[in-house]
Write an enzyme that holds these catalytic residues in place. Structure first.
Site, PDB file in Angstrom:
ATOM      1  N   MET A  60       0.835  -1.196   0.000  1.00  0.00           N
ATOM      2  CA  MET A  60       0.000   0.000   0.000  1.00  0.00           C
ATOM      3  C   MET A  60       0.877   1.256   0.000  1.00  0.00           C
ATOM      4  SD  MET A  60      -2.859  -1.600   0.067  1.00  0.00           S
ATOM      5  CE  MET A  60      -4.107  -0.350   0.209  1.00  0.00           C
ATOM      6  N   HIS A  61       1.849   1.264  -0.872  1.00  0.00           N
ATOM      7  CA  HIS A  61       2.705   2.442  -0.983  1.00  0.00           C
ATOM      8  C   HIS A  61       3.452   2.412  -2.313  1.00  0.00           C
ATOM      9  CE1 HIS A  61       5.346  -0.583   1.061  1.00  0.00           C
ATOM     10  NE2 HIS A  61       6.076  -0.273   0.012  1.00  0.00           N
TER      11      HIS A  61
END
Ligand code: T46
Length: 132
Positions: free
Chosen positions: A49-50
């Site tokens: 998630m990045h």
């Protein structure tokens, strides 16, 4: 084309088993500055998630499997990692999500830079704004 690719590693195999060698600027397309590994993963957990501003990485599932979702802000693609002789190269500015881990999945990661939390983009809106 999105800034990632699956790389087949050369396997030295004989009756004793198999061996893969990873070398900076040879079959790994950067200087390896950091190695880390991920283990004790669980199927219902999501990681990643990045995106990264500068980091390049190669990720290898040494054991087990997991799915990567890769997103360049325009397209989203899904890739399964499930072989110790295949590396997933992820370049700069690619949002990644990791999910569907098998129990005991072990990921080995080779990174082009030392760890720097300031270099992460952990907010999806910020990621989208950054690539406009
Ligand atoms: C990536 C995917 C594939 C450190 O202190 N040093 C390190 O080198 C790393 C990678 C992490 N950490 C700390 C930072 C967090 O407190 O370890 C903790 C877990 O890291 P994170 O939540 O970023 O883990 P993942 O699995 O979501 O992401 C990791 C990498 O951080 C990332 O670069 O691309 O694996």
């Amino acid at each position: 084309m999105m800034n990632y690719k699956l790389m087949n590693m050369k396997v030295f195999g004989d009756e004793r088993g198999k061996l893969v060698s990873l070398e900076s600027n040879k079959n790994i397309p950067f200087d390896i500055k950091r190695i880390y590994y991920i283990f004790d993963t669980l199927p219902d957990q999501v990681r990643g998630m990045h995106a990264h501003k500068n980091l390049e990485q190669i990720i290898i599932a040494m054991d087990g499997a997991c799915q990567f979702v890769l997103d360049d802000g325009k397209n989203r693609e899904e890739v399964w990692l499930n072989r110790p002789d295949v590396g997933l190269y992820i370049g700069k500015n690619i949002w990644r999500e990791m999910r569907h881990f098998s129990y005991g999945c072990k990921l080995l990661v080779l990174a082009s830079e030392y760890y720097d939390e300031n270099e992460y983009i952990r907010d999806y809106k910020e990621f989208l704004n950054g690539i406009k």
